[in-house]
Design a protein around this motif. Structure first.
Motif, PDB file in Angstrom:
ATOM      1  N   UNK A 155      -2.710  -4.750   8.861  1.00  0.00           N
ATOM      2  CA  UNK A 155      -3.840  -4.196   8.108  1.00  0.00           C
ATOM      3  C   UNK A 155      -3.732  -4.464   6.610  1.00  0.00           C
ATOM      4  N   UNK A 156      -2.635  -5.117   6.191  1.00  0.00           N
ATOM      5  CA  UNK A 156      -2.465  -5.455   4.782  1.00  0.00           C
ATOM      6  C   UNK A 156      -1.682  -4.442   3.981  1.00  0.00           C
ATOM      7  N   UNK A 157      -1.026  -3.490   4.652  1.00  0.00           N
ATOM      8  CA  UNK A 157      -0.296  -2.432   3.955  1.00  0.00           C
ATOM      9  C   UNK A 157       1.205  -2.693   3.912  1.00  0.00           C
ATOM     10  N   UNK A 158       1.820  -2.192   2.835  1.00  0.00           N
ATOM     11  CA  UNK A 158       3.270  -2.116   2.703  1.00  0.00           C
ATOM     12  C   UNK A 158       3.593  -0.634   2.554  1.00  0.00           C
ATOM     13  N   UNK A 159       4.427  -0.120   3.441  1.00  0.00           N
ATOM     14  CA  UNK A 159       4.714   1.312   3.431  1.00  0.00           C
ATOM     15  C   UNK A 159       6.202   1.569   3.199  1.00  0.00           C
ATOM     16  N   UNK A 160       6.467   2.662   2.492  1.00  0.00           N
ATOM     17  CA  UNK A 160       7.829   3.129   2.248  1.00  0.00           C
ATOM     18  C   UNK A 160       8.028   4.403   3.067  1.00  0.00           C
TER      19      UNK A 160
END
Length: 326
Positions: A155-160
């Motif tokens: 979906x184009x996200x980078x999550x921490x």
């Protein structure tokens, strides 16, 4: 260069067992290689098992190999000659796309196209924790502080993610809904690099001195390739970034003091997509895996292939190298 480097050895009479080099393929085989000679020393054949090998990871102590195979993960003992895994983790409902060991080797993290990230306990063989990413996961890496995960998705996200709790600390979308294919974090925790499906790389500086958890500061972005990007990887010494692509090349980027990324050289030789790469511990060599069925060992200083690993019958899509201390 470390004493157990992947550098070719002209007068060695036997394999240097301290160097673990492994490749995985759509031919359902996992191959162990003598890094300096190019000889395949062991093959784990899974012809009766469905699903290709997607990703590989070697435990920090060089005792275990984790292989993401379709919807499951098999854990093999590296010193054994048996094809049978000592552990199998099942629970993902989609292709497993990422696998990584905790630095103490106590647990394993996996990411999947089913939109979840799972933590597995290697001591009891059980699932420890689930994270709902909300979109198919393409890659996951563990922060050097071992307390957080960084994931990227379709979906184009980078999550921490916080490993002590089931919580997402940060959600970045640098290019809207363009899928992020790969993420890599510096060994000293200083920066994060992500590459997307359109060949663009994004760089964040990580500040740990202002809060309990890292704060991400966007530094730069650049066009690494003009075709699909498959993998980006920072070198252990944080002096280089390697990017792999559908354009059949690997590009090497030098990293300046002000986090400027300069195109250093292009590694050419593969005949099809380059899917994966792994640096040697001293950052002097790079291993790559390609759809041309071949893996290559490159010398970073010259950009030349110094060894070629031939034996897979279909696309070689993943590789893992551990030549540092166990």
């Amino acid at each position: 260069m470390p004493p157990h480097s992947v550098a070719p050895k002209a007068n060695s009479a036997r394999q240097d067992l301290s160097v673990v080099l492994v490749t995985g393929s759509y031919d359902h085989e996992i191959r162990f290689w003598e890094a300096w000679s190019g000889i395949c020393s062991r093959t784990i054949s899974r012809q009766g098992d469905s699903g290709q090998v997607n990703r590989l990871a070697i435990s920090p102590d060089k005792r275990l190999l984790a292989a993401a195979i379709h919807k499951k993960v098999n854990v093999y003992e590296i010193s054994s000659s048996s094809d049978a895994p000592i552990l199998t983790f099942e629970g993902h409902k989609g292709n497993v796309t990422a696998v990584s060991f905790h630095f103490e080797g106590k647990w394993l993290v996996t990411g999947s196209e089913d939109g979840t990230i799972k933590i597995w306990d290697l001591r009891n063989g059980q699932k420890h924790r689930d994270y709902d990413n909300g979109a198919p996961v393409n890659d996951v890496c563990i922060h050097p502080n071992q307390g957080e995960l960084i994931s990227c998705d379709q979906a184009g996200s980078i999550k921490q993610w916080d490993l002590s709790e089931n919580v997402c600390l940060l959600d970045l979308a640098p290019a809207g809904d363009v899928p992020i294919r790969s993420v890599t974090i510096a060994s000293d925790g200083s920066c994060l690099v992500a590459g997307n499906n359109k060949g663009k790389c994004y760089v964040w500086k990580i500040n740990d001195d202002t809060s309990e958890f890292p704060r991400f500061q966007a530094i730069t972005k650049f066009q690494a390739h003009y075709k699909y990007l498959t993998r980006c990887l920072l070198s252990p010494d944080v002096k280089y970034l390697a990017t792999c692509s559908a354009d059949r090349t690997v590009r090497i980027w030098s990293i300046g003091r002000n986090w400027d990324f300069k195109h250093e050289k292009t590694l050419e030789g593969h005949q099809r997509w380059v899917w994966d790469c792994a640096f040697s511990a001293d950052s002097a060599y790079l291993v790559t895996a390609s759809s041309d069925h071949i893996a290559r060992l490159w010398e970073m200083s010259t950009g030349e292939t110094v060894r070629q690993y031939s034996g897979h019958h279909k696309a070689a899509v993943c590789c893992a190298l551990h030549d540092g201390p166990g």
